[in-house]
Design an enzyme around this catalytic site. Structure first.
Site, PDB file in Angstrom:
ATOM      1  N   LYS A   1      59.294 163.301  29.915  1.00  0.00           N
ATOM      2  CA  LYS A   1      58.473 163.737  31.048  1.00  0.00           C
ATOM      3  C   LYS A   1      59.003 165.110  31.461  1.00  0.00           C
ATOM      4  O   LYS A   1      59.439 165.332  32.600  1.00  0.00           O
ATOM      5  CB  LYS A   1      58.583 162.697  32.179  1.00  0.00           C
ATOM      6  CG  LYS A   1      57.654 162.934  33.353  1.00  0.00           C
ATOM      7  CD  LYS A   1      56.185 162.675  33.061  1.00  0.00           C
ATOM      8  CE  LYS A   1      55.320 162.994  34.274  1.00  0.00           C
ATOM      9  NZ  LYS A   1      53.868 162.970  33.976  1.00  0.00           N
TER      10      LYS A   1
ATOM     11  N   TYR B   1      69.018 153.462  34.076  1.00  0.00           N
ATOM     12  CA  TYR B   1      69.578 152.113  34.098  1.00  0.00           C
ATOM     13  C   TYR B   1      71.054 152.123  34.515  1.00  0.00           C
ATOM     14  O   TYR B   1      71.532 151.169  35.102  1.00  0.00           O
ATOM     15  CB  TYR B   1      69.487 151.474  32.699  1.00  0.00           C
ATOM     16  CG  TYR B   1      68.198 150.746  32.420  1.00  0.00           C
ATOM     17  CD1 TYR B   1      66.980 151.402  32.446  1.00  0.00           C
ATOM     18  CD2 TYR B   1      68.207 149.389  32.111  1.00  0.00           C
ATOM     19  CE1 TYR B   1      65.805 150.726  32.166  1.00  0.00           C
ATOM     20  CE2 TYR B   1      67.040 148.707  31.834  1.00  0.00           C
ATOM     21  CZ  TYR B   1      65.836 149.380  31.869  1.00  0.00           C
ATOM     22  OH  TYR B   1      64.678 148.703  31.592  1.00  0.00           O
TER      23      TYR B   1
ATOM     24  N   ASP C   1      53.215 159.825  29.944  1.00  0.00           N
ATOM     25  CA  ASP C   1      51.909 159.313  30.391  1.00  0.00           C
ATOM     26  C   ASP C   1      50.871 159.446  29.274  1.00  0.00           C
ATOM     27  O   ASP C   1      50.085 158.533  29.015  1.00  0.00           O
ATOM     28  CB  ASP C   1      51.443 159.986  31.696  1.00  0.00           C
ATOM     29  CG  ASP C   1      51.605 161.490  31.714  1.00  0.00           C
ATOM     30  OD1 ASP C   1      52.169 162.050  30.750  1.00  0.00           O
ATOM     31  OD2 ASP C   1      51.146 162.126  32.683  1.00  0.00           O
TER      32      ASP C   1
ATOM     33  N   ASP D   1      61.559 151.012  27.566  1.00  0.00           N
ATOM     34  CA  ASP D   1      61.344 149.659  28.077  1.00  0.00           C
ATOM     35  C   ASP D   1      59.858 149.447  28.330  1.00  0.00           C
ATOM     36  O   ASP D   1      59.271 148.440  27.910  1.00  0.00           O
ATOM     37  CB  ASP D   1      62.144 149.479  29.376  1.00  0.00           C
ATOM     38  CG  ASP D   1      61.970 148.093  29.965  1.00  0.00           C
ATOM     39  OD1 ASP D   1      62.015 147.121  29.202  1.00  0.00           O
ATOM     40  OD2 ASP D   1      61.764 147.990  31.193  1.00  0.00           O
TER      41      ASP D   1
ATOM     42  N   ASP E   1      56.855 147.164  25.882  1.00  0.00           N
ATOM     43  CA  ASP E   1      56.025 146.050  26.357  1.00  0.00           C
ATOM     44  C   ASP E   1      54.549 146.367  26.109  1.00  0.00           C
ATOM     45  O   ASP E   1      53.777 145.502  25.682  1.00  0.00           O
ATOM     46  CB  ASP E   1      56.239 145.794  27.861  1.00  0.00           C
ATOM     47  CG  ASP E   1      57.326 144.756  28.125  1.00  0.00           C
ATOM     48  OD1 ASP E   1      58.258 144.665  27.305  1.00  0.00           O
ATOM     49  OD2 ASP E   1      57.252 144.057  29.150  1.00  0.00           O
TER      50      ASP E   1
END
Ligand code: IPM
Ligand code: MG
Length: 363
Positions: free
Chosen positions: A187, A142, A220, A244, A248
């Protein structure tokens, strides 16, 4: 002593859910004498529309600097899509997070039986889901350097050791107050920042929180497990972008994006409180936005920043009991308007307080 709240309603459904929060806070103030004072200021597209050349005007920053807590509705919308990068409404929120160094973003995900029919997951998968997502909020992709040319663009993802350490400590302290389990999501099979993340989180736990049971999960796989078996998680610690996306996803476990609150805290405990949903321009101005994510954010603010635990608990109890009575907006399959839910909650607060007083007379 007065408690000052900087109120930033923002864009889209922001002003509607903010008005709901304001009314509920006024009621709580009347009932519990919280001595709240609101200072409303502009952020995002609303600031641009008012003629400012930035989504975070100096006056807004000054109001936030003088406040005990910041309460924000939502920012952004297609109307401002053509603005230059540094003027996009979202930049106002990101600049605020950065300015106050709000690195620790808490997003609680609590499944409630009255909402089970709203979730796309089967009820047996939801049972016992109670997760705290701790999202790093001021670093990573970001905030890294951005380059954009006509045929090529890049976003730098960068993390320093100290940025990982401080959010890992925050997550460990939270895990300690819960079940003592912490899942760090990264990751590390592909990204260098994730390999550093995994190493530093491991060190913090080993050296400072040996009682915490830590496991690492690739993002993942985490996305898959979150849907398959959400109750296996307790505290999830992850970097900015993964947090983020996963939050959601997690909101749908509970039943709607309109249900998840958040608190963004810095090292001094100063906080900004906002629902995790965006500005939802398609339903803006229709009195149909779900106010619960905002009202639960109010409860987080009362608890973390305003030292009003009793008011926070009373508000949460009233919200859960409204869910039991199916006081729902359209996203939850109900027919209530935003304003009607607000009235319901305010009335419930008044009668909860009355019952409390009556009970006290007989003690
Ligand atoms: C959130 C939002 C923000 C984010 C946007 C509005 C910049 O999606 O708080 O989750 O990406 O952090
Ligand atoms: Mg988001």
């Amino acid at each position: 002593m007065k408690r000052i709240i900087a109120g930033l309603a923002g864009d889209g459904v922001g002003p509607e859910v903010f008005a709901s929060a304001r009314q509920v806070l006024d009621t709580l103030d009347d009932l519990f004498g919280l001595k709240l004072e609101f200072r409303q200021a502009l952020i995002g597209g609303a600031a641009l529309d008012a003629g400012h050349d930035t989504p975070l005007p100096d006056a807004t920053l000054a109001a936030c600097n003088a406040a005990d807590a910041i309460l924000l509705g939502a920012v952004g919308g297609p109307r401002w899509d053509d603005y230059p990068e540094n003027q996009r409404p979202e930049q106002g929120l990101l600049a605020l997070r950065r300015h106050f160094d709000l690195f620790g973003n808490l997003r609680p995900v609590l499944a409630h039986s009255a909402l089970a029919h709203c979730s796309p997951l089967k009820a047996d998968r939801l049972a016992d889901t109670d997760i705290m997502i701790v999202r790093e909020l001021t670093g990573g992709i970001y905030f890294g350097d951005k380059q954009q040319q006509p045929d090529q663009a890049s976003d730098l993802c960068i993390y320093r050791r100290d940025e990982i350490e401080r959010v890992a400590r925050m997550a460990c302290r939270i895990a300690r107050e819960r079940s003592g389990r912490l899942t760090s999501v990264d990751k590390a099979n592909v990204l260098a920042t994730s390999r550093l993340w995994r190493q530093v989180v491991g060190q913090v736990v080993a050296e400072e929180f040996p009682d915490i049971r830590l496991d690492h999960l690739l993002v993942d796989a985490a996305a898959m497990h979150l849907i398959n078996a959400p109750s296996r998680f307790d505290v999830i610690l992850t970097e900015n972008m993964f947090g983020d996306i996963l939050s959601d996803e997690a909101s749908m476990i509970v039943g709607s994006l309109g249900l998840l609150p958040s608190a963004s805290l810095n090292a001094d405990g100063f906080g900004l409180y906002e629902p995790i949903h965006g500005s939802a321009p398609d339903i803006a101005g229709k009195d149909s936005a779900n106010p619960y994510a905002m009202l639960l954010s109010v409860a987080m603010m009362l608890r973390h920043s305003l030292n009003a635990t009793y008011a926070a608990e009373t508000l949460e109890r009233c919200i859960y009991s409204a869910w039991d009575r199916a006081v729902f907006t359209a996203d939850l399959g109900g027919g209530y308007r935003t304003q009607q839910i607000t009235e319901e909650i305010c009335q419930a607060l008044e009668s909860a307080n009355l019952n409390q007083r009556v009970a006290a007379c007989y003690e």
